[in-house]
Write a protein that holds these residues in place. Structure first.
Motif, PDB file in Angstrom:
ATOM      1  N   VAL A 186       0.836  -1.202   0.000  1.00  0.00           N
ATOM      2  CA  VAL A 186       0.000   0.000   0.000  1.00  0.00           C
ATOM      3  C   VAL A 186       0.870   1.251   0.000  1.00  0.00           C
ATOM      4  O   VAL A 186       0.656   2.185  -0.795  1.00  0.00           O
ATOM      5  CB  VAL A 186      -0.952  -0.011   1.212  1.00  0.00           C
ATOM      6  CG1 VAL A 186      -1.659   1.337   1.348  1.00  0.00           C
ATOM      7  CG2 VAL A 186      -1.974  -1.131   1.083  1.00  0.00           C
ATOM      8  N   ARG A 187       1.862   1.269   0.880  1.00  0.00           N
ATOM      9  CA  ARG A 187       2.713   2.459   0.983  1.00  0.00           C
ATOM     10  C   ARG A 187       3.532   2.682  -0.292  1.00  0.00           C
ATOM     11  O   ARG A 187       3.655   3.811  -0.777  1.00  0.00           O
ATOM     12  CB  ARG A 187       3.646   2.318   2.182  1.00  0.00           C
ATOM     13  CG  ARG A 187       4.470   3.571   2.469  1.00  0.00           C
ATOM     14  CD  ARG A 187       5.282   3.406   3.736  1.00  0.00           C
ATOM     15  NE  ARG A 187       4.419   3.189   4.877  1.00  0.00           N
ATOM     16  CZ  ARG A 187       3.798   4.166   5.533  1.00  0.00           C
ATOM     17  NH1 ARG A 187       3.963   5.426   5.139  1.00  0.00           N
ATOM     18  NH2 ARG A 187       3.038   3.903   6.569  1.00  0.00           N
ATOM     19  N   LYS A 188       4.064   1.587  -0.859  1.00  0.00           N
ATOM     20  CA  LYS A 188       4.885   1.720  -2.054  1.00  0.00           C
ATOM     21  C   LYS A 188       4.078   2.247  -3.236  1.00  0.00           C
ATOM     22  O   LYS A 188       4.513   3.153  -3.949  1.00  0.00           O
ATOM     23  CB  LYS A 188       5.490   0.354  -2.402  1.00  0.00           C
ATOM     24  CG  LYS A 188       6.361   0.361  -3.648  1.00  0.00           C
ATOM     25  CD  LYS A 188       7.603   1.206  -3.456  1.00  0.00           C
ATOM     26  CE  LYS A 188       8.529   1.111  -4.664  1.00  0.00           C
ATOM     27  NZ  LYS A 188       9.705   1.996  -4.529  1.00  0.00           N
ATOM     28  N   THR A 218      -2.052   6.973   1.273  1.00  0.00           N
ATOM     29  CA  THR A 218      -2.245   5.517   1.343  1.00  0.00           C
ATOM     30  C   THR A 218      -3.719   5.127   1.414  1.00  0.00           C
ATOM     31  O   THR A 218      -4.073   3.998   1.080  1.00  0.00           O
ATOM     32  CB  THR A 218      -1.524   4.932   2.568  1.00  0.00           C
ATOM     33  OG1 THR A 218      -2.031   5.562   3.753  1.00  0.00           O
ATOM     34  CG2 THR A 218      -0.018   5.154   2.471  1.00  0.00           C
ATOM     35  N   THR A 219      -4.577   6.065   1.810  1.00  0.00           N
ATOM     36  CA  THR A 219      -5.989   5.713   2.013  1.00  0.00           C
ATOM     37  C   THR A 219      -6.676   5.195   0.753  1.00  0.00           C
ATOM     38  O   THR A 219      -7.282   4.116   0.777  1.00  0.00           O
ATOM     39  CB  THR A 219      -6.767   6.908   2.593  1.00  0.00           C
ATOM     40  OG1 THR A 219      -6.192   7.268   3.854  1.00  0.00           O
ATOM     41  CG2 THR A 219      -8.234   6.547   2.785  1.00  0.00           C
ATOM     42  N   PRO A 220      -6.628   5.908  -0.392  1.00  0.00           N
ATOM     43  CA  PRO A 220      -7.296   5.371  -1.586  1.00  0.00           C
ATOM     44  C   PRO A 220      -6.694   4.063  -2.073  1.00  0.00           C
ATOM     45  O   PRO A 220      -7.403   3.219  -2.632  1.00  0.00           O
ATOM     46  CB  PRO A 220      -7.141   6.484  -2.625  1.00  0.00           C
ATOM     47  CG  PRO A 220      -6.055   7.365  -2.124  1.00  0.00           C
ATOM     48  CD  PRO A 220      -6.079   7.256  -0.642  1.00  0.00           C
ATOM     49  N   VAL A 221      -5.402   3.857  -1.853  1.00  0.00           N
ATOM     50  CA  VAL A 221      -4.787   2.581  -2.244  1.00  0.00           C
ATOM     51  C   VAL A 221      -5.335   1.459  -1.369  1.00  0.00           C
ATOM     52  O   VAL A 221      -5.682   0.381  -1.862  1.00  0.00           O
ATOM     53  CB  VAL A 221      -3.250   2.657  -2.133  1.00  0.00           C
ATOM     54  CG1 VAL A 221      -2.623   1.314  -2.519  1.00  0.00           C
ATOM     55  CG2 VAL A 221      -2.706   3.760  -3.019  1.00  0.00           C
ATOM     56  N   GLY A 254       1.901 -10.171   1.699  1.00  0.00           N
ATOM     57  CA  GLY A 254       1.340  -9.062   0.954  1.00  0.00           C
ATOM     58  C   GLY A 254       0.107  -9.421   0.142  1.00  0.00           C
ATOM     59  O   GLY A 254      -0.541 -10.445   0.370  1.00  0.00           O
ATOM     60  N   TYR A 255      -0.205  -8.554  -0.826  1.00  0.00           N
ATOM     61  CA  TYR A 255      -1.377  -8.721  -1.689  1.00  0.00           C
ATOM     62  C   TYR A 255      -0.964  -9.448  -2.964  1.00  0.00           C
ATOM     63  O   TYR A 255       0.020  -9.079  -3.611  1.00  0.00           O
ATOM     64  CB  TYR A 255      -1.982  -7.362  -2.039  1.00  0.00           C
ATOM     65  CG  TYR A 255      -2.500  -6.602  -0.845  1.00  0.00           C
ATOM     66  CD1 TYR A 255      -3.788  -6.827  -0.360  1.00  0.00           C
ATOM     67  CD2 TYR A 255      -1.707  -5.666  -0.185  1.00  0.00           C
ATOM     68  CE1 TYR A 255      -4.272  -6.137   0.739  1.00  0.00           C
ATOM     69  CE2 TYR A 255      -2.186  -4.970   0.915  1.00  0.00           C
ATOM     70  CZ  TYR A 255      -3.467  -5.216   1.370  1.00  0.00           C
ATOM     71  OH  TYR A 255      -3.945  -4.530   2.450  1.00  0.00           O
ATOM     72  N   ARG A 256      -1.753 -10.472  -3.345  1.00  0.00           N
ATOM     73  CA  ARG A 256      -1.417 -11.278  -4.514  1.00  0.00           C
ATOM     74  C   ARG A 256      -2.651 -11.498  -5.388  1.00  0.00           C
ATOM     75  O   ARG A 256      -3.787 -11.424  -4.915  1.00  0.00           O
ATOM     76  CB  ARG A 256      -0.823 -12.622  -4.097  1.00  0.00           C
ATOM     77  CG  ARG A 256       0.537 -12.463  -3.401  1.00  0.00           C
ATOM     78  CD  ARG A 256       1.118 -13.784  -2.943  1.00  0.00           C
ATOM     79  NE  ARG A 256       2.391 -13.566  -2.271  1.00  0.00           N
ATOM     80  CZ  ARG A 256       3.574 -13.563  -2.889  1.00  0.00           C
ATOM     81  NH1 ARG A 256       3.620 -13.778  -4.199  1.00  0.00           N
ATOM     82  NH2 ARG A 256       4.689 -13.346  -2.225  1.00  0.00           N
ATOM     83  N   VAL A 257      -2.414 -11.795  -6.666  1.00  0.00           N
ATOM     84  CA  VAL A 257      -3.480 -11.980  -7.645  1.00  0.00           C
ATOM     85  C   VAL A 257      -4.063 -13.378  -7.515  1.00  0.00           C
ATOM     86  O   VAL A 257      -3.328 -14.370  -7.449  1.00  0.00           O
ATOM     87  CB  VAL A 257      -2.949 -11.766  -9.079  1.00  0.00           C
ATOM     88  CG1 VAL A 257      -4.038 -12.043 -10.109  1.00  0.00           C
ATOM     89  CG2 VAL A 257      -2.421 -10.346  -9.231  1.00  0.00           C
ATOM     90  N   ARG A 258      -5.396 -13.458  -7.478  1.00  0.00           N
ATOM     91  CA  ARG A 258      -6.064 -14.758  -7.424  1.00  0.00           C
ATOM     92  C   ARG A 258      -5.935 -15.484  -8.761  1.00  0.00           C
ATOM     93  O   ARG A 258      -5.851 -14.870  -9.817  1.00  0.00           O
ATOM     94  CB  ARG A 258      -7.561 -14.581  -7.137  1.00  0.00           C
ATOM     95  CG  ARG A 258      -7.951 -14.588  -5.675  1.00  0.00           C
ATOM     96  CD  ARG A 258      -9.457 -14.519  -5.570  1.00  0.00           C
ATOM     97  NE  ARG A 258      -9.910 -14.559  -4.197  1.00  0.00           N
ATOM     98  CZ  ARG A 258     -10.294 -15.650  -3.557  1.00  0.00           C
ATOM     99  NH1 ARG A 258     -10.253 -16.814  -4.187  1.00  0.00           N
ATOM    100  NH2 ARG A 258     -10.714 -15.599  -2.318  1.00  0.00           N
TER     101      ARG A 258
END
Length: 489
Positions: free
Chosen positions: A41-43, A52-55, A75-79
């Motif tokens: 999110v931060r990156k 960072t809020t809208p991300v 972290g966040y990954r693609v399904r």
């Protein structure tokens, strides 16, 4: 490396919506492989030069719709997506507007079913909404106007399929709020869901073929299996997994008709991810079957945008869409609707010629609702009530966490009008409900919604706690009282 979107502050869509839509397109077009990692999110916020809020909101929306997932420390990954993900029409994503019409063209145990006739101090009934904010003055003004101008005509029989003007407004409304793709000709209006399901059951029977069995969610809403069973259909309960109806089990049954509630499963509350929705659409196309999509509360999502319907993901989908205005406005108006695939319309009309049924919904209410929708009053009311129900939702979640702690699990958060509490307990579900009702607390168990007497495999008790119709200042005391009553179990 992520292809950065061009974010536009002058765009009508919020920044987080623009960002989530961009990432969806990247995933659908194969730019990101399954399980690949997204920037933190931060990156990503630093790369885009935004906060960072809208991300964070964009990522949460993508998780809710099933495009990505998150894991601790990974972290966040693609399904993983089904092979036919490219067929999805991403441009039909629902956005919140100012309530004006869009410019785009849109061509099971009985004793629990009856509310106890006793004093209720804390009413957590699953179906009670806040009707105190119903726009009564505006509604009455519209009724009076229509009655003065059209009284003579309104006293006669109306269109058996529903007033044409209302069907036009519903088509626009569904495109705007739910991403449904249909024309007014495909919409059938009726006074209540049972009647519409009865018409559907008769239409499919008149078609002949193998449409005489139906797969239903277990647990699930009793009206669907009960109605079809009364017309001679074999009802096949199908288990749920984390994402909704179990596709493997559905395939094994051989049914040609299945009922699902993908936006917020009733009663357990899971939201079906995009991969499962597309897989169900693939199943329907491959097997020449139909899906009944029950979208009873799709407008009411409290974090992120409402998730678009399954029906609108593909043109010409084999989905029968069911909706109504009981939760959006009030049950007393008695206006529901279904959207039939174009290929079923001739069969529906043939069935009508054999039965010659009349329209069950009041013509006066239909015309009033038509004007109400056209003037933007319905959109305004939905936005207001979404804020009201979000407040109650947040209050009840905090109260449960405060008074129950880790003794319960909360399911079905962030949308609809109820939550499900799961807890380990020695007494039966009915014993615990009885204890609550004796103390003036109205709740329900999910027990009567399971087919064939089955219950959760882990033996835990599940309870439906409604939050939409109770006064905000009674939520925390009510949950505290419930926790005291159940504390010994």
């Amino acid at each position: 490396m992520i292809k950065l979107p061009k974010l536009d502050d002058n765009d009508n869509a919020p920044i987080y919506v623009q960002l989530s839509d961009h990432i969806k397109r990247e995933i659908i077009h194969g730019e990101w492989t399954e399980h690949s990692r997204l920037p933190s999110v931060r990156k990503l916020a630093e790369m885009l030069g935004i906060s960072t809020t809208p991300v964070e909101w964009a990522y949460q929306q993508l998780i809710a719709e099933g495009y990505i997932y998150s894991q601790p420390r990974r972290g966040y990954r693609v399904r993983a997506m089904v092979d036919s993900y490219h067929a999805m029409q991403i441009e039909k994503t629902v956005t919140q507007t100012d309530g004006q019409a869009p410019q785009a063209q849109t061509t099971w145990s009985d004793h629990q079913a009856i509310r106890p006739a006793r004093a209720v101090q804390y009413d957590f009934h699953m179906s009670r909404n806040n009707f105190s904010l119903f726009p009564m003055a505006k509604w009455q003004q519209t009724v009076n106007q229509i009655w003065r101008e059209e009284a003579k005509e309104l006293l006669f029989y109306g269109d058996p399929q529903g007033e044409w003007g209302l069907r036009c407004e519903i088509a626009v409304y569904l495109a705007q709020f739910r991403g449904v793709s249909c024309s007014p000709e495909q919409i059938v209006v009726g006074a209540e869901q049972h009647l519409l399901m009865s018409l559907l059951a008769q239409t499919l029977l008149h078609m002949g073929g193998s449409q005489h069995s139906i797969g239903v969610e277990n647990p699930g809403y009793r009206l669907l299996p009960g109605t079809f069973r009364n017309y001679g259909y074999q009802v096949v309960p199908i288990a749920l997994d984390h994402d909704g109806m179990n596709l493997t089990e559905l395939e094994q049954t051989g049914v040609k008709l299945a009922g699902v509630s993908p936006s917020h499963q009733f009663p357990l509350g899971m939201t079906m991810p995009i991969t499962r929705r597309l897989a169900l659409l693939d199943w329907a196309e491959r097997t020449k079957s139909y899906l009944i999509e029950d979208d009873y509360d799709g407008e009411f999502r409290y974090y992120g945008r409402p998730i678009p319907s399954m029906q609108g993901l593909r043109d010409g989908s084999r989905v029968i869409y069911m909706g109504g205005f009981s939760q959006v406005l009030a049950p007393a108006l008695c206006i529901h609707y279904m959207v039939l695939p174009e290929e079923l319309m001739d069969h529906f009309r043939d069935m009508y010629k054999m039965v010659l049924f009349e329209q069950s919904a009041s013509r006066l209410h239909q015309r009033t609702l038509e004007v109400f929708m056209r003037e933007g009053e319905l959109g305004k009311h939905i936005r207001k009530m979404r804020n009201v129900y979000k407040r109650n939702h947040d209050l009840i979640v905090r109260a449960i966490q405060l008074h129950f702690g880790d003794r319960v699990e909360i399911k079905g958060q962030h949308s609809s009008f109820h939550l499900v509490l799961r807890m380990a307990a020695t007494p039966s579900s009915q014993e615990l409900v009885t204890k609550a009702i004796e103390a003036g607390i109205q709740i329900s168990s999910t027990e009567y919604l399971w087919a064939n007497g089955s219950e959760p495999a882990d033996g835990k008790r599940e309870f439906i706690i409604g939050f939409a119709g109770i006064e905000p200042d009674r939520i925390e005391p009510g949950i505290a009282a419930l926790a005291r009553i159940w504390c010994d179990y």
